[in-house]
Design a protein around this motif. Structure first.
Motif, PDB file in Angstrom:
ATOM      1  N   GLN A   1       0.681  -1.193  -0.044  1.00 20.66           N
ATOM      2  CA  GLN A   1       0.083  -0.085  -0.079  1.00 20.66           C
ATOM      3  C   GLN A   1       0.889   1.237  -0.072  1.00 20.66           C
ATOM      4  OE1 GLN A   1      -3.688   1.751   2.715  1.00 20.66           O
ATOM      5  NE2 GLN A   1      -3.277  -0.198   2.823  1.00 20.66           N
ATOM      6  N   ALA A   2       0.409   2.306  -0.594  1.00 23.08           N
ATOM      7  CA  ALA A   2       0.958   3.469  -0.731  1.00 23.08           C
ATOM      8  C   ALA A   2      -0.092   4.842  -0.806  1.00 23.08           C
ATOM      9  CB  ALA A   2       2.187   3.655  -1.707  1.00 23.08           C
ATOM     10  N   THR A   3      -0.500   5.174   0.215  1.00 20.15           N
ATOM     11  CA  THR A   3      -1.863   6.003   0.288  1.00 20.15           C
ATOM     12  C   THR A   3      -1.528   7.181   1.313  1.00 20.15           C
ATOM     13  OG1 THR A   3      -3.066   4.549   2.083  1.00 20.15           O
ATOM     14  CG2 THR A   3      -3.309   4.214  -0.396  1.00 20.15           C
ATOM     15  N   VAL A   4      -2.429   8.209   1.085  1.00 15.40           N
ATOM     16  CA  VAL A   4      -2.600   9.472   1.720  1.00 15.40           C
ATOM     17  C   VAL A   4      -4.027   9.891   1.648  1.00 15.40           C
ATOM     18  CG1 VAL A   4      -1.971  11.107   0.160  1.00 15.40           C
ATOM     19  CG2 VAL A   4      -1.700  11.618   2.594  1.00 15.40           C
ATOM     20  N   GLY A   5      -4.341  10.318   2.746  1.00 16.49           N
ATOM     21  CA  GLY A   5      -5.804  10.624   2.903  1.00 16.49           C
ATOM     22  C   GLY A   5      -6.329  11.469   4.073  1.00 16.49           C
ATOM     23  N   LEU A   6      -7.608  11.398   4.304  1.00 17.06           N
ATOM     24  CA  LEU A   6      -8.146  12.091   5.631  1.00 17.06           C
ATOM     25  C   LEU A   6      -9.448  11.121   6.096  1.00 17.06           C
ATOM     26  CD1 LEU A   6      -8.925  15.573   3.747  1.00 17.06           C
ATOM     27  CD2 LEU A   6      -7.101  15.037   5.332  1.00 17.06           C
ATOM     28  N   HIS A   7      -9.412  11.180   7.389  1.00 15.53           N
ATOM     29  CA  HIS A   7     -10.250  10.637   8.305  1.00 15.53           C
ATOM     30  C   HIS A   7     -11.058  11.357   9.396  1.00 15.53           C
ATOM     31  CE1 HIS A   7     -11.771   7.179  10.578  1.00 15.53           C
ATOM     32  NE2 HIS A   7     -11.496   7.773  11.522  1.00 15.53           N
ATOM     33  N   ASN A   8     -12.589  11.256   9.330  1.00 18.54           N
ATOM     34  CA  ASN A   8     -12.938  11.455  10.361  1.00 18.54           C
ATOM     35  C   ASN A   8     -14.244  10.708  10.620  1.00 18.54           C
ATOM     36  OD1 ASN A   8     -16.000  13.277  10.819  1.00 18.54           O
ATOM     37  ND2 ASN A   8     -14.304  14.954  10.794  1.00 18.54           N
ATOM     38  N   ASP A   9     -14.401  10.597  12.226  1.00 19.08           N
ATOM     39  CA  ASP A   9     -15.349   9.739  12.787  1.00 19.08           C
ATOM     40  C   ASP A   9     -16.750   9.876  11.862  1.00 19.08           C
ATOM     41  OD1 ASP A   9     -13.431   8.493  13.978  1.00 19.08           O
ATOM     42  OD2 ASP A   9     -13.612   9.613  15.749  1.00 19.08           O
ATOM     43  N   THR A  10     -16.955  11.166  11.621  1.00 13.83           N
ATOM     44  CA  THR A  10     -18.498  11.518  11.473  1.00 13.83           C
ATOM     45  C   THR A  10     -18.788  11.191   9.988  1.00 13.83           C
ATOM     46  OG1 THR A  10     -18.879  13.141  13.111  1.00 13.83           O
ATOM     47  CG2 THR A  10     -20.392  13.352  11.275  1.00 13.83           C
ATOM     48  N   TRP A  11     -17.909  11.517   8.915  1.00 10.66           N
ATOM     49  CA  TRP A  11     -18.004  11.317   7.439  1.00 10.66           C
ATOM     50  C   TRP A  11     -17.351  10.237   7.019  1.00 10.66           C
ATOM     51  CZ3 TRP A  11     -13.633  12.201   5.149  1.00 10.66           C
ATOM     52  CH2 TRP A  11     -12.665  13.055   5.646  1.00 10.66           C
ATOM     53  N   GLY A  12     -16.354   9.710   7.611  1.00  6.08           N
ATOM     54  CA  GLY A  12     -15.774   8.559   7.042  1.00  6.08           C
ATOM     55  C   GLY A  12     -14.320   8.846   6.570  1.00  6.08           C
ATOM     56  N   GLN A  13     -13.816   8.205   5.699  1.00 10.71           N
ATOM     57  CA  GLN A  13     -12.302   8.272   5.474  1.00 10.71           C
ATOM     58  C   GLN A  13     -12.428   8.333   3.944  1.00 10.71           C
ATOM     59  OE1 GLN A  13      -9.148   5.838   7.525  1.00 10.71           O
ATOM     60  NE2 GLN A  13      -9.458   4.652   5.707  1.00 10.71           N
ATOM     61  N   VAL A  14     -11.280   9.084   3.433  1.00 14.07           N
ATOM     62  CA  VAL A  14     -10.889   8.835   1.878  1.00 14.07           C
ATOM     63  C   VAL A  14      -9.514   8.853   1.681  1.00 14.07           C
ATOM     64  CG1 VAL A  14     -11.032  10.499  -0.438  1.00 14.07           C
ATOM     65  CG2 VAL A  14     -12.758  10.372   1.116  1.00 14.07           C
ATOM     66  N   LYS A  15      -9.149   8.019   0.784  1.00 16.93           N
ATOM     67  CA  LYS A  15      -7.643   7.791   0.696  1.00 16.93           C
ATOM     68  C   LYS A  15      -7.172   7.781  -0.936  1.00 16.93           C
ATOM     69  CE  LYS A  15      -7.030   3.584   2.653  1.00 16.93           C
ATOM     70  NZ  LYS A  15      -6.352   2.638   3.054  1.00 16.93           N
ATOM     71  N   LEU A  16      -6.016   8.238  -1.232  1.00 19.89           N
ATOM     72  CA  LEU A  16      -5.607   8.148  -2.539  1.00 19.89           C
ATOM     73  C   LEU A  16      -4.254   7.525  -2.859  1.00 19.89           C
ATOM     74  CD1 LEU A  16      -6.178  11.948  -3.213  1.00 19.89           C
ATOM     75  CD2 LEU A  16      -7.611  10.220  -4.335  1.00 19.89           C
ATOM     76  N   GLY A  17      -4.003   7.067  -3.910  1.00 18.64           N
ATOM     77  CA  GLY A  17      -2.741   6.112  -4.300  1.00 18.64           C
ATOM     78  C   GLY A  17      -2.867   4.787  -4.639  1.00 18.64           C
ATOM     79  N   ASN A  18      -1.872   3.829  -4.324  1.00 21.19           N
ATOM     80  CA  ASN A  18      -1.690   2.646  -4.535  1.00 21.19           C
ATOM     81  C   ASN A  18      -2.481   1.826  -3.438  1.00 21.19           C
ATOM     82  OD1 ASN A  18      -0.844   0.055  -5.677  1.00 21.19           O
ATOM     83  ND2 ASN A  18       0.802   0.055  -4.247  1.00 21.19           N
ATOM     84  N   MET A  19      -3.579   1.245  -3.689  1.00 25.00           N
ATOM     85  CA  MET A  19      -4.327   0.523  -2.623  1.00 25.00           C
ATOM     86  C   MET A  19      -3.501  -0.963  -2.537  1.00 25.00           C
ATOM     87  SD  MET A  19      -6.442   2.629  -1.923  1.00 25.00           S
ATOM     88  CE  MET A  19      -7.053   4.061  -2.595  1.00 25.00           C
ATOM     89  N   GLY A  20      -2.640  -1.352  -3.564  1.00 21.38           N
ATOM     90  CA  GLY A  20      -2.061  -2.670  -3.540  1.00 21.38           C
ATOM     91  C   GLY A  20      -2.852  -3.687  -2.963  1.00 21.38           C
ATOM     92  N   SER A  21      -2.318  -4.470  -2.009  1.00 21.94           N
ATOM     93  CA  SER A  21      -2.876  -5.537  -1.244  1.00 21.94           C
ATOM     94  C   SER A  21      -4.316  -5.226  -0.507  1.00 21.94           C
ATOM     95  CB  SER A  21      -1.726  -6.386  -0.406  1.00 21.94           C
ATOM     96  OG  SER A  21      -0.772  -6.582  -1.031  1.00 21.94           O
ATOM     97  N   ALA A  22      -4.513  -4.149  -0.582  1.00 19.22           N
ATOM     98  CA  ALA A  22      -5.685  -3.742   0.323  1.00 19.22           C
ATOM     99  C   ALA A  22      -6.852  -3.497  -0.918  1.00 19.22           C
ATOM    100  CB  ALA A  22      -5.639  -2.334   0.968  1.00 19.22           C
ATOM    101  N   GLU A  23      -6.729  -3.907  -2.018  1.00 15.69           N
ATOM    102  CA  GLU A  23      -7.755  -4.139  -2.955  1.00 15.69           C
ATOM    103  C   GLU A  23      -9.028  -4.625  -2.327  1.00 15.69           C
ATOM    104  OE1 GLU A  23      -9.978  -5.068  -6.612  1.00 15.69           O
ATOM    105  OE2 GLU A  23      -9.213  -6.566  -5.094  1.00 15.69           O
ATOM    106  N   ILE A  24      -9.994  -4.264  -2.950  1.00 14.13           N
ATOM    107  CA  ILE A  24     -11.461  -4.929  -2.344  1.00 14.13           C
ATOM    108  C   ILE A  24     -11.562  -6.159  -2.285  1.00 14.13           C
ATOM    109  CG2 ILE A  24     -13.942  -4.973  -2.678  1.00 14.13           C
ATOM    110  CD1 ILE A  24     -13.620  -2.572  -1.326  1.00 14.13           C
ATOM    111  N   SER A  25     -10.957  -6.991  -3.272  1.00  6.81           N
ATOM    112  CA  SER A  25     -11.071  -8.540  -3.172  1.00  6.81           C
ATOM    113  C   SER A  25     -10.253  -9.025  -2.140  1.00  6.81           C
ATOM    114  CB  SER A  25     -10.660  -9.360  -4.526  1.00  6.81           C
ATOM    115  OG  SER A  25      -9.164  -8.973  -4.663  1.00  6.81           O
ATOM    116  N   GLN A  26      -9.180  -8.532  -1.644  1.00  3.99           N
ATOM    117  CA  GLN A  26      -8.653  -9.103  -0.594  1.00  3.99           C
ATOM    118  C   GLN A  26      -8.973  -9.154   0.891  1.00  3.99           C
ATOM    119  OE1 GLN A  26      -4.284  -9.281  -0.573  1.00  3.99           O
ATOM    120  NE2 GLN A  26      -3.909  -8.362  -2.607  1.00  3.99           N
TER     121      GLN A  26
END
Length: 394
Positions: free
Chosen positions: A95-120
């Motif tokens: 993985q190689a990602t950067v993003g923003l996290h908030n407990d109320t509205w959720g989390q957004v990340k950008l970059g290489n999801m790599g081994s965190a692709e949805i199927s995994q």
């Protein structure tokens, strides 16, 4: 003066980071010994990396930027720790990602999801928790797809539900097609098939209440031409499964359907379609995959896992059943010993193996074809494997 201002800014930033930021170094080192029968050239006894979980190291961090929001980053390398190489040839394959996290509205990340692709995330409903012989075996590693150039959204927990979605921007001038540069591939594709991908996207819905957990995922992996050309590499996947805890036992059940309507022998082999395929078979366009199993936490230190997986492929490719049994013994909170047994039984036109080999004849049957696998058993034959190892986390 400029250097003084820069120095003052650097000291201020460092002080702020100390007060409001956190960075965590973490990892897993997992090595073992494996013995497998039914390989094309005989039995194999050797070292194995990642029998319980793929070895890795990474950095992740968060900075409080106010209003309940954090800036986050995640860098992770996957490793083969018996020879010191990077998995999949990429330094930050994990993985190689950067993003923003908030407990109320959720989390957004950008970059290489790599081994965190949805199927995994399928491992959440796998009784063998994606160990060596597990949910990926009978689908030739399809659940280990990679995703780069991406954006991801993860919702907060609402009424027990969470939603997670990913989209690969492809960086291509053609819709659905692959990146002009390098693109993530799939694990276990040493022949180069799957070393590039077109658009990938997926969505996951999960629900947790009490002892019940349920998950459903849909993901698409296209080839560099934007087609679903190989059910095991570039295809659509629909997967659902659940777990239920009864005292020290957690029961698992699941189902997956793979489809690749564009798959053809010509697209896979070109003009060199081997004559060694069983009569009447061709590259499948659909696979149905089912499993059930359980984890029994016999003590706080010892757990026993068992599962049965079954996969059936169309176009004459038959079916296979995988039987697994494993144990994990925790020496401490971070270190465990593990063992796992796996036995795969094929029908007469199936040659699925314990090591997720590529589709097609093995290297005994087809020694000259570049697509031939070195791990698939002969058609209609079985394989048995056992692995034992130690894994430690930091």
């Amino acid at each position: 003066m400029r250097k003084v201002l820069i120095g003052m800014f650097a000291m201020t930033a460092a002080a702020s980071a100390t007060a409001q930021s956190s960075v965590t170094l973490y990892g897993i080192v997992d090595n073992g010994i494996a013995y497998e029968t039914g390989m094309p050239k005989g039995h194999v006894f050797g070292a194995e990396s990642g029998g319980w979980a793929q070895s890795r190291f990474g950095l992740k961090g968060a900075e409080d930027i106010g209003g309940g929001t954090q800036a986050i980053f995640h860098l992770e390398s996957r490793l083969n720790t018996v020879n010191g190489s990077f998995a999949n040839g990429s330094f930050f394959e994990g993985q190689a990602t950067v993003g923003l996290h908030n407990d109320t509205w959720g989390q957004v990340k950008l970059g290489n999801m790599g081994s965190a692709e949805i199927s995994q995330y399928s491992g959440d409903v796998d009784p063998q928790q994606t160990e060596k012989y597990a949910i990926g075996t009978l689908v030739r590693g399809r659940i280990f797809s990679q995703a780069g150039n991406g954006i991801e959204y993860l919702s907060p927990l609402v009424g027990g539900f969470t939603v997670q979605g990913q989209y690969d921007l492809t960086n291509s001038t053609k819709w659905n097609s692959g990146s002009p540069g390098s693109a993530p591939g799939q694990l276990g594709t040493s022949s180069g098939l799957g070393s590039a991908q077109g658009r990938t996207d997926g969505i996951k819905l999960s629900y947790q209440t009490g002892s019940l957990f349920w998950q459903a995922t849909y993901d698409e992996v296209r080839d560099p031409n934007g087609q679903f050309s190989n059910v095991y590499l570039a295809s659509r996947s629909i997967l659902t499964g659940g777990t239920y805890a009864i005292g020290p036992v957690v029961a698992f059940i699941g189902y997956q359907h793979l489809s690749a309507p564009d798959a053809s022998n010509a697209g896979y082999y070109g003009t060199a379609t081997p004559s060694t395929l069983p009569a009447g078979t061709s590259l499948p366009t659909a696979v149905n995959h089912e499993w059930l199993g359980a984890i029994w936490h016999t003590t706080t230190a010892l757990s026993v896992t068992g599962a049965v997986y079954h996969a059936n492929a169309n176009r004459g490719n038959g079916n296979a059943t995988l039987y697994t049994l494993g144990t994990n013994y925790s020496l401490s909170k971070r270190t465990l010993l593990y063992t796992e047994l796996g036995y795969v039984r094929n029908s007469s036109t199936s040659n699925l193996g314990l090591d997720s080999g590529l589709y097609g004849a093995n290297s005994n049957d087809d020694p000259t074809n570049s697509n031939a696998s070195s791990t698939n058993p002969n058609y209609g034959k079985s394989q048995f494997g056992v692995i034992a190892g130690v894994a430690t986390q930091f």
